[in-house]
Design a protein around this motif. Sequence first.
Motif, PDB file in Angstrom:
ATOM      1  N   LEU A  61     -51.681 -18.474 -54.175  1.00  0.00           N
ATOM      2  CA  LEU A  61     -51.277 -18.775 -55.544  1.00  0.00           C
ATOM      3  C   LEU A  61     -49.767 -18.668 -55.664  1.00  0.00           C
ATOM      4  O   LEU A  61     -49.174 -17.692 -55.199  1.00  0.00           O
ATOM      5  CB  LEU A  61     -51.950 -17.786 -56.506  1.00  0.00           C
ATOM      6  N   VAL A  62     -49.156 -19.666 -56.280  1.00  0.00           N
ATOM      7  CA  VAL A  62     -47.725 -19.643 -56.550  1.00  0.00           C
ATOM      8  C   VAL A  62     -47.521 -19.609 -58.054  1.00  0.00           C
ATOM      9  O   VAL A  62     -48.000 -20.492 -58.773  1.00  0.00           O
ATOM     10  CB  VAL A  62     -46.998 -20.855 -55.937  1.00  0.00           C
ATOM     11  N   HIS A  63     -46.865 -18.585 -58.517  1.00  0.00           N
ATOM     12  CA  HIS A  63     -46.572 -18.419 -59.933  1.00  0.00           C
ATOM     13  C   HIS A  63     -45.145 -18.892 -60.188  1.00  0.00           C
ATOM     14  O   HIS A  63     -44.187 -18.296 -59.687  1.00  0.00           O
ATOM     15  CB  HIS A  63     -46.726 -16.942 -60.323  1.00  0.00           C
ATOM     16  N   HIS A  64     -45.011 -19.964 -60.938  1.00  0.00           N
ATOM     17  CA  HIS A  64     -43.692 -20.506 -61.274  1.00  0.00           C
ATOM     18  C   HIS A  64     -43.189 -19.747 -62.502  1.00  0.00           C
ATOM     19  O   HIS A  64     -43.552 -20.053 -63.645  1.00  0.00           O
ATOM     20  CB  HIS A  64     -43.794 -22.005 -61.540  1.00  0.00           C
ATOM     21  N   HIS A  65     -42.380 -18.744 -62.237  1.00  0.00           N
ATOM     22  CA  HIS A  65     -41.974 -17.787 -63.266  1.00  0.00           C
ATOM     23  C   HIS A  65     -40.488 -17.906 -63.535  1.00  0.00           C
ATOM     24  O   HIS A  65     -39.667 -17.604 -62.661  1.00  0.00           O
ATOM     25  CB  HIS A  65     -42.332 -16.372 -62.803  1.00  0.00           C
ATOM     26  N   SER A  66     -40.138 -18.385 -64.725  1.00  0.00           N
ATOM     27  CA  SER A  66     -38.734 -18.593 -65.096  1.00  0.00           C
ATOM     28  C   SER A  66     -38.067 -19.505 -64.075  1.00  0.00           C
ATOM     29  O   SER A  66     -38.510 -20.614 -63.850  1.00  0.00           O
ATOM     30  CB  SER A  66     -38.012 -17.242 -65.219  1.00  0.00           C
ATOM     31  N   ASP A  67     -37.029 -19.023 -63.399  1.00  0.00           N
ATOM     32  CA  ASP A  67     -36.301 -19.886 -62.464  1.00  0.00           C
ATOM     33  C   ASP A  67     -36.633 -19.580 -61.011  1.00  0.00           C
ATOM     34  O   ASP A  67     -35.885 -19.932 -60.107  1.00  0.00           O
ATOM     35  CB  ASP A  67     -34.787 -19.750 -62.683  1.00  0.00           C
ATOM     36  N   HIS A  68     -37.772 -18.889 -60.768  1.00  0.00           N
ATOM     37  CA  HIS A  68     -38.136 -18.558 -59.394  1.00  0.00           C
ATOM     38  C   HIS A  68     -39.653 -18.537 -59.275  1.00  0.00           C
ATOM     39  O   HIS A  68     -40.373 -18.605 -60.277  1.00  0.00           O
ATOM     40  CB  HIS A  68     -37.543 -17.206 -58.981  1.00  0.00           C
ATOM     41  N   ASP A  69     -40.122 -18.480 -58.031  1.00  0.00           N
ATOM     42  CA  ASP A  69     -41.559 -18.485 -57.759  1.00  0.00           C
ATOM     43  C   ASP A  69     -41.992 -17.161 -57.142  1.00  0.00           C
ATOM     44  O   ASP A  69     -41.246 -16.530 -56.394  1.00  0.00           O
ATOM     45  CB  ASP A  69     -41.924 -19.614 -56.782  1.00  0.00           C
ATOM     46  N   HIS A  70     -43.218 -16.776 -57.458  1.00  0.00           N
ATOM     47  CA  HIS A  70     -43.857 -15.624 -56.823  1.00  0.00           C
ATOM     48  C   HIS A  70     -45.070 -16.132 -56.060  1.00  0.00           C
ATOM     49  O   HIS A  70     -45.884 -16.878 -56.615  1.00  0.00           O
ATOM     50  CB  HIS A  70     -44.321 -14.601 -57.860  1.00  0.00           C
ATOM     51  N   VAL A  71     -45.209 -15.726 -54.806  1.00  0.00           N
ATOM     52  CA  VAL A  71     -46.345 -16.123 -53.982  1.00  0.00           C
ATOM     53  C   VAL A  71     -47.301 -14.943 -53.869  1.00  0.00           C
ATOM     54  O   VAL A  71     -46.891 -13.824 -53.536  1.00  0.00           O
ATOM     55  CB  VAL A  71     -45.894 -16.572 -52.580  1.00  0.00           C
ATOM     56  N   VAL A  72     -48.564 -15.203 -54.167  1.00  0.00           N
ATOM     57  CA  VAL A  72     -49.588 -14.171 -54.079  1.00  0.00           C
ATOM     58  C   VAL A  72     -50.685 -14.668 -53.139  1.00  0.00           C
ATOM     59  O   VAL A  72     -51.231 -15.755 -53.333  1.00  0.00           O
ATOM     60  CB  VAL A  72     -50.212 -13.834 -55.448  1.00  0.00           C
ATOM     61  N   THR A  73     -51.004 -13.889 -52.127  1.00  0.00           N
ATOM     62  CA  THR A  73     -52.129 -14.171 -51.244  1.00  0.00           C
ATOM     63  C   THR A  73     -53.099 -12.989 -51.339  1.00  0.00           C
ATOM     64  O   THR A  73     -52.836 -12.023 -52.059  1.00  0.00           O
ATOM     65  CB  THR A  73     -51.682 -14.370 -49.789  1.00  0.00           C
ATOM     66  N   GLU A  74     -54.207 -13.074 -50.638  1.00  0.00           N
ATOM     67  CA  GLU A  74     -55.289 -12.091 -50.639  1.00  0.00           C
ATOM     68  C   GLU A  74     -56.031 -12.190 -51.975  1.00  0.00           C
ATOM     69  O   GLU A  74     -55.466 -11.970 -53.045  1.00  0.00           O
ATOM     70  CB  GLU A  74     -54.804 -10.678 -50.378  1.00  0.00           C
ATOM     71  N   THR A  75     -57.294 -12.542 -51.873  1.00  0.00           N
ATOM     72  CA  THR A  75     -58.060 -12.923 -53.049  1.00  0.00           C
ATOM     73  C   THR A  75     -58.141 -11.827 -54.094  1.00  0.00           C
ATOM     74  O   THR A  75     -58.004 -12.089 -55.294  1.00  0.00           O
ATOM     75  CB  THR A  75     -59.478 -13.359 -52.630  1.00  0.00           C
ATOM     76  N   ALA A  76     -58.361 -10.588 -53.685  1.00  0.00           N
ATOM     77  CA  ALA A  76     -58.431  -9.496 -54.654  1.00  0.00           C
ATOM     78  C   ALA A  76     -57.102  -9.332 -55.388  1.00  0.00           C
ATOM     79  O   ALA A  76     -57.076  -9.073 -56.597  1.00  0.00           O
ATOM     80  CB  ALA A  76     -58.826  -8.198 -53.964  1.00  0.00           C
ATOM     81  N   ALA A  77     -55.993  -9.489 -54.663  1.00  0.00           N
ATOM     82  CA  ALA A  77     -54.673  -9.388 -55.286  1.00  0.00           C
ATOM     83  C   ALA A  77     -54.463 -10.513 -56.285  1.00  0.00           C
ATOM     84  O   ALA A  77     -53.902 -10.303 -57.373  1.00  0.00           O
ATOM     85  CB  ALA A  77     -53.589  -9.419 -54.212  1.00  0.00           C
TER      86      ALA A  77
END
Length: 210
Positions: A54-70
Motif C-alpha cells: 500500500l502506498v499512501h500519498h500523503h501531502s507532498d510525499h508517499d508512505h509505503v506500507v507492507t505486511e498485511t496486518a500492518a
Amino acid sequence: MAEFTFYTVAMSRGQIARWALHEAGADYEHVMMEWATRPESFKGLNPMNKVPCLVHHHSDHDHVVTETAAICHYLAETNPDAGLLPDAHERAAYFRWLFFAAGPLEQAVLSRAMGWDVPQEREATAGFGSMERTLDAVDSWLSANDYAAGNRFTMADVYFGSQIDWGLMFGSIPTRPSFEAYAERIRARPKYSEAKAIDAKIIAEAAEDS
C-alpha cells in the motif's frame, strides 16, 4: 489521484488488504499484477516482491506500507471515522489477536501445510508451540468473545477473521464450533462481500481469457 495506491494479485493475501480498504472507506486505486509478471520496478516499493503493498500519498510525499496486518491497522488509524480502532478497554485484546494471527497462527498453519513437524521437545523454541496449542488458544477466546477485541468488530477482525475464514475454506484449519460461528459473523459484513466480489470478478475474467 486517489489517496492510496494498492498493489495486489487477485488470489493472494491482497484480498485481506482490499477488505480493510473497504471497511475503512479509503479512497484507493488498485494496480493489479500477476505472480509471474510482477514488474521489476515493484521491488522498489517492496524488495520482498510480495503483495499486498500500500502506498499512501500523503501531502507532498508517499508512505509505503507492507505486511498485511500492518496495512490493516494503518488504514484504521488513517481513517479513524470508520470506527475500527479499539477503545482504551479493547486495545489489549485488539493488539494481542492481531499479532497472534500474524505470528503464531499463521506460522502454525503454514508449518502444518508444509509438513514441518516440530518435535515436542522443541515446541518451546517454535513461536507457535504446536498447532493444537495455537488452535486451543483461539478457540478459548472465540468461545467467550464474538470478535478479536471483545464484542465489537474492529480492524483486528479483518486480519484475524481472514485467517480463520481462509483456514476453514481451504481446510488448513479444522472446524470447531467457535471458528464456524466467528466466520459466519465475518462473512455477513457487507464490506467483506463488496471487497471479495472485486477479486472474484478479476479471477473469473482471467480464467475466461486463459
